[in-house]
Each structure stands twice: as structure tokens, then as C-alpha cells.
Write a protein that holds these residues in place. Structure first.
Motif, mmCIF file in Angstrom:
data_model
loop_
_atom_site.group_PDB
_atom_site.id
_atom_site.type_symbol
_atom_site.label_atom_id
_atom_site.label_comp_id
_atom_site.label_asym_id
_atom_site.label_seq_id
_atom_site.Cartn_x
_atom_site.Cartn_y
_atom_site.Cartn_z
ATOM 1 N N VAL A 151 0.871 -1.193 -0.131
ATOM 2 C CA VAL A 151 0.123 -0.017 0.084
ATOM 3 C C VAL A 151 0.874 1.099 -0.041
ATOM 4 C CG1 VAL A 151 -1.809 1.446 1.309
ATOM 5 C CG2 VAL A 151 -2.022 -1.158 1.208
ATOM 6 N N LEU A 152 0.576 2.156 -0.711
ATOM 7 C CA LEU A 152 1.324 3.284 -1.134
ATOM 8 C C LEU A 152 0.662 4.496 -0.242
ATOM 9 C CD1 LEU A 152 2.634 3.338 -4.533
ATOM 10 C CD2 LEU A 152 3.620 2.536 -2.561
ATOM 11 N N THR A 153 1.420 5.375 0.461
ATOM 12 C CA THR A 153 0.515 6.382 0.827
ATOM 13 C C THR A 153 1.769 7.927 0.785
ATOM 14 O OG1 THR A 153 1.779 6.358 3.202
ATOM 15 C CG2 THR A 153 -0.768 5.354 2.718
ATOM 16 N N GLY A 154 1.580 9.147 1.252
ATOM 17 C CA GLY A 154 2.552 10.024 1.317
ATOM 18 C C GLY A 154 3.558 9.762 2.184
ATOM 19 N N GLY A 155 4.732 10.327 2.260
ATOM 20 C CA GLY A 155 5.832 9.850 3.072
ATOM 21 C C GLY A 155 5.525 10.654 4.598
ATOM 22 N N ASN A 156 4.646 11.646 4.506
ATOM 23 C CA ASN A 156 4.371 12.097 5.824
ATOM 24 C C ASN A 156 3.178 11.403 6.843
ATOM 25 O OD1 ASN A 156 2.374 12.635 4.104
ATOM 26 N ND2 ASN A 156 2.175 15.013 4.595
ATOM 27 N N ARG A 157 2.837 10.299 6.186
ATOM 28 C CA ARG A 157 1.804 9.510 7.055
ATOM 29 C C ARG A 157 2.619 8.442 7.866
ATOM 30 N NH1 ARG A 157 -2.799 8.415 4.081
ATOM 31 N NH2 ARG A 157 -3.504 6.947 5.565
ATOM 32 N N HIS A 158 1.726 8.434 8.967
ATOM 33 C CA HIS A 158 2.323 7.359 10.105
ATOM 34 C C HIS A 158 1.971 5.892 9.953
ATOM 35 C CE1 HIS A 158 2.618 5.443 14.001
ATOM 36 N NE2 HIS A 158 3.386 6.542 14.298
ATOM 37 N N ASP A 159 2.713 4.902 10.338
ATOM 38 C CA ASP A 159 2.775 3.650 9.794
ATOM 39 C C ASP A 159 1.382 3.014 10.282
ATOM 40 O OD1 ASP A 159 5.360 4.294 9.302
ATOM 41 O OD2 ASP A 159 6.158 2.639 10.665
ATOM 42 N N CYS A 160 0.923 3.466 11.374
ATOM 43 C CA CYS A 160 -0.338 2.692 11.826
ATOM 44 C C CYS A 160 -1.656 3.072 11.192
ATOM 45 C CB CYS A 160 -0.685 2.951 13.214
ATOM 46 S SG CYS A 160 -0.830 4.536 13.845
ATOM 47 N N THR A 161 -1.643 4.303 10.250
ATOM 48 C CA THR A 161 -2.914 4.800 9.289
ATOM 49 C C THR A 161 -3.073 3.999 8.365
ATOM 50 O OG1 THR A 161 -1.148 6.204 8.356
ATOM 51 C CG2 THR A 161 -2.190 7.052 10.245
ATOM 52 N N ALA A 162 -2.026 3.217 7.822
ATOM 53 C CA ALA A 162 -2.237 2.117 6.800
ATOM 54 C C ALA A 162 -2.364 0.807 7.208
ATOM 55 C CB ALA A 162 -1.286 2.420 5.781
ATOM 56 N N PHE A 163 -2.705 0.342 8.490
ATOM 57 C CA PHE A 163 -2.487 -0.949 8.967
ATOM 58 C C PHE A 163 -3.754 -1.580 8.320
ATOM 59 C CE2 PHE A 163 -3.942 -3.739 12.075
ATOM 60 C CZ PHE A 163 -2.981 -5.048 11.905
ATOM 61 N N GLU A 164 -4.766 -1.148 8.502
ATOM 62 C CA GLU A 164 -5.733 -1.945 8.095
ATOM 63 C C GLU A 164 -5.812 -2.058 6.571
ATOM 64 O OE1 GLU A 164 -9.855 -0.749 9.724
ATOM 65 O OE2 GLU A 164 -8.807 -0.376 11.675
ATOM 66 N N ALA A 165 -5.546 -0.900 5.791
ATOM 67 C CA ALA A 165 -5.383 -1.242 4.337
ATOM 68 C C ALA A 165 -4.488 -2.176 3.839
ATOM 69 C CB ALA A 165 -5.009 0.172 3.587
ATOM 70 N N VAL A 166 -3.386 -2.573 4.589
ATOM 71 C CA VAL A 166 -2.280 -3.474 4.278
ATOM 72 C C VAL A 166 -2.868 -4.743 4.612
ATOM 73 C CG1 VAL A 166 -0.168 -4.170 4.826
ATOM 74 C CG2 VAL A 166 -0.365 -1.749 4.589
ATOM 75 N N MET A 167 -3.472 -5.082 5.789
ATOM 76 C CA MET A 167 -4.205 -6.225 6.010
ATOM 77 C C MET A 167 -5.239 -6.490 5.239
ATOM 78 S SD MET A 167 -2.331 -7.205 8.400
ATOM 79 C CE MET A 167 -3.119 -8.675 9.009
ATOM 80 N N ALA A 168 -6.035 -5.586 4.756
ATOM 81 C CA ALA A 168 -6.950 -5.944 3.741
ATOM 82 C C ALA A 168 -6.480 -6.496 2.279
ATOM 83 C CB ALA A 168 -8.226 -4.902 3.481
ATOM 84 N N ALA A 169 -5.133 -5.688 1.736
ATOM 85 C CA ALA A 169 -4.542 -6.227 0.803
ATOM 86 C C ALA A 169 -4.140 -7.413 0.681
ATOM 87 C CB ALA A 169 -3.605 -5.203 0.477
ATOM 88 N N ILE A 170 -4.004 -8.312 1.969
ATOM 89 C CA ILE A 170 -3.404 -9.494 1.821
ATOM 90 C C ILE A 170 -4.620 -10.683 1.451
ATOM 91 C CG2 ILE A 170 -2.491 -11.488 3.432
ATOM 92 C CD1 ILE A 170 -1.425 -9.224 5.136
ATOM 93 N N ARG A 171 -4.456 -11.211 0.158
ATOM 94 C CA ARG A 171 -5.479 -11.799 -0.237
ATOM 95 C C ARG A 171 -4.897 -13.014 -1.145
ATOM 96 N NH1 ARG A 171 -11.048 -10.964 -0.062
ATOM 97 N NH2 ARG A 171 -12.193 -11.732 -1.775
ATOM 98 N N VAL A 172 -4.610 -13.965 -0.738
ATOM 99 C CA VAL A 172 -4.076 -15.151 -1.450
ATOM 100 C C VAL A 172 -5.189 -16.086 -1.927
ATOM 101 C CG1 VAL A 172 -2.437 -17.141 -1.515
ATOM 102 C CG2 VAL A 172 -1.917 -14.784 -0.194
ATOM 103 N N PRO A 173 -5.531 -16.183 -3.163
ATOM 104 C CA PRO A 173 -6.564 -17.127 -3.725
ATOM 105 C C PRO A 173 -5.991 -18.452 -3.892
ATOM 106 C CG PRO A 173 -5.302 -15.717 -5.654
ATOM 107 C CD PRO A 173 -5.037 -15.365 -4.496
ATOM 108 N N ARG A 174 -7.151 -19.145 -3.686
ATOM 109 C CA ARG A 174 -7.188 -20.705 -3.784
ATOM 110 C C ARG A 174 -7.234 -21.146 -5.348
ATOM 111 N NH1 ARG A 174 -6.302 -22.067 1.740
ATOM 112 N NH2 ARG A 174 -7.802 -20.741 2.900
ATOM 113 N N LEU A 175 -6.227 -22.115 -5.444
ATOM 114 C CA LEU A 175 -6.322 -22.598 -6.901
ATOM 115 C C LEU A 175 -7.270 -23.756 -7.230
ATOM 116 C CD1 LEU A 175 -2.599 -23.522 -7.610
ATOM 117 C CD2 LEU A 175 -3.700 -21.624 -8.195
ATOM 118 N N GLY A 176 -7.945 -24.295 -6.261
ATOM 119 C CA GLY A 176 -9.290 -24.787 -6.249
ATOM 120 C C GLY A 176 -10.433 -24.261 -5.847
ATOM 121 N N PRO A 177 -11.454 -24.624 -5.234
ATOM 122 C CA PRO A 177 -12.380 -23.972 -4.733
ATOM 123 C C PRO A 177 -12.274 -23.577 -3.287
ATOM 124 C CG PRO A 177 -12.932 -26.236 -4.637
ATOM 125 C CD PRO A 177 -11.673 -26.249 -5.427
#
Length: 285
Positions: A151-177
Motif C-alpha cells: 500500500v502506498l501513501t504520502g511519506g508524511n503518513r504514520h505507519d499505523c494509519t495504513a495498517f488496516e489497508a495493508v491487512m485488507a490487501a493480503i488476499r491469496v486466492p486458492r487454486l481450487g474451490p
């Protein structure tokens, strides 16, 4: 095969995953164009300075922007992650952190407002601080130091402000169902993520975590006595594995177009970082 170019095994893995138009005139060879794009992000040269062996630089630049807008690089990355997960090669002890990247003067000058038809932020993920224009890369990696989400933000943003966005971006699909996997077995982060909101967010979702307390939080808790409650659980042995994210940043910044931002838009720079992440995965499979 020349330096920085895809090997035959790597090309065989990603060739079926590349987008292909159903109609139109014959395209310039995808492998040659992709090698040109990789050469560009690895060396940081301008598009006009690409070697002639990759064909017209306009073709490489146009193909890169098209694939960046279509999310082709993100699709390649998730498919490679899915194959690694299906083979049991993905370590779900996840580390999260961020790093600041200086923006080159050529990164300035984009439209003041983002494109309303695309996911382009108004500030183009550029922040102004004492050192000038910077971008912050928020990253989550697996236990082997391979990127899972960016996830990208401006350099003046604190780490914790993008925490939920980074966690939401973790999405590894299954090859099967089955649904894509989004929850790690364990999360490791530094003191920048030590907040009641983040700990509550993780606890509600049943995600075990190792995050040290900041010194001021320890003082405030002790000053409250019994009302301060018990300190959060902290495993020093697990926390020692947090260095995988630092090593991941070091490998990513071997790509000069990642270590210094030259792209005007956040969409293009996101694609640059994503392609670098993809190459890190290909080198370890």
C-alpha cells in the motif's frame, strides 16, 4: 538471456497469466517488452534510454501503463502467491512495516487531482516533509521475506494509519474451490503499530500477534496501577523473526526505480513496486 531478464523457467510460469487481446494486429513479443520493463525498473533509466534490443521504447512504456491500469501486475503476483500457497511454500507468519522513498523531481507535475475513473489518489501518494517529496511503502511479507501486500501513501503518513489497508490487501486466492486466504497465523510488527485500536482489531479477528509496547505506554499503564491492566503478551523469540521485512525492503530497493520514485502517478509507482515484488517471488520458487 542477458542480465536482469527473465529466465526460461520464470517466463514459462508467467506467460499463460499475461493478458492477451482477442483482436487486433499482431503484438510485439510480450517477453521482449516485459524484459524491457524489468530493465527499466531494475536500473532506473528513463524510458527513452532503453537499449534497442527491447524494441521501441514507446511500446514498452505504453504496455507498462496499460498493464498498470488493468492491474495485470497485481494479478500475476496473486497467482504466483496462490501457487506457492498450494505447494505449501508460503509461511503465514506475517511481518508488517513501512519504508520511505525519496521522489525524484520527475515524479512531480501530475494532475492536481486524481483521475475520477481510476483508483488514483488526489495527492498521488506524495507527501511533503523536511526532506522534500516522499512516498511511503507499507508492506506485509511472509515468514520467508516475500511480499504479500503493498500500500502506498504520502511519506508524511504514520505507519499505523495504513495498517488496516495493508491487512485488507493480503488476499491469496486458492487454486481450487474456496475463499482467498486473508488471515495470517501470526503477525509481527514494531512499536509503530502498538496501539489499542490495532490490538483490538487483531483480537476481534482471532489473529495472534507480537507487538512490543512503546515506553510511554508502559509508563502510563504502570502509573494506573491495577486499573492499567496486564501488559500484552510478547514473545521475544517470535519477534526476532521481524527482521525478514527489513531484508525484504533491502531486496526491493535493489530495484533503482523502487528505491527512488520516478513515476508521476501512484498507479504507475504501485505497478513498479508490484512488479519488483513479483520478481522476488519468481527468484525464490
Amino acid at each position: 538471456m542477458r542480465r536482469h531478464e527473465l529466465t526460461d523457467a520464470e517466463w514459462e510460469l508467467i506467460e499463460p497469466l499475461l493478458p492477451r487481446p482477442a483482436t487486433g494486429r499482431p503484438r510485439v513479443d510480450d517477453r521482449r517488452v516485459l524484459n524491457g520493463i524489468i530493465f527499466k525498473i531494475r536500473t532506473g533509466v528513463a524510458w527513452r534510454d532503453l537499449p534497442d534490443r527491447y524494441g521501441p521504447w514507446q511500446t514498452c512504456a505504453t504496455r507498462f501503463r496499460r498493464w498498470a491500469a488493468d492491474g495485470a501486475f497485481a494479478h500475476l503476483l496473486t497467482q504466483v502467491q496462490a501457487r506457492a500457497d498450494a505447494a505449501g511454500l508460503l509461511d503465514w507468519l506475517v511481518a508488517i512495516d513501512s519504508t520511505i522513498v525519496r521522489a525524484h523531481q520527475s515524479a512531480a507535475g501530475a494532475r492536481e487531482r486524481g483521475d475520477p475513473g481510476r483508483d488514483e489518489p488526489d495527492d498521488h501518494a506524495l507527501g511533503r516533509s523536511r526532506g522534500g517529496l516522499t512516498t511511503k511503502i507499507h508492506l506485509a511479507c511472509d515468514g520467508a521475506g516475500r511480499p504479500l501486500a503493498v500500500v502506498l501513501t504520502g511519506g508524511n503518513r504514520h505507519d499505523c494509519t495504513a495498517f488496516e489497508a495493508v491487512m485488507a490487501a493480503i488476499r491469496v486466492p486458492r487454486l481450487g474451490p474456496g475463499r482467498p486466504r486473508t488471515r495470517p497465523d501470526h503477525l509481527v510488527a514494531d512499536k509503530g503499530y502498538s496501539s489499542r485500536k490495532i490490538r483490538t482489531w487483531l483480537r476481534v479477528r482471532g489473529i495472534a500477534h507480537t507487538i512490543p509496547e512503546r515506553a510511554d505506554q508502559v509508563r502510563h499503564r504502570r502509573a494506573r496501577g491495577r486499573r492499567g491492566g496486564r501488559p500484552p503478551a510478547f514473545d521475544r523469540q517470535i519477534y526476532q523473526r521481524r527482521n525478514v521485512i527489513e531484508r525484504c525492503f533491502n531486496r526491493l530497493k535493489q530495484f533503482r526505480a523502487v528505491a527512488t520514485r520516478y513515476d508521476k502517478t501512484a498507479t504507475s509507482y504501485q505497478a513498479t513496486v508490484t512488479l519488483a515484488c513479483l520478481l522476488l517471488w519468481l527468484r525464490t520458487l
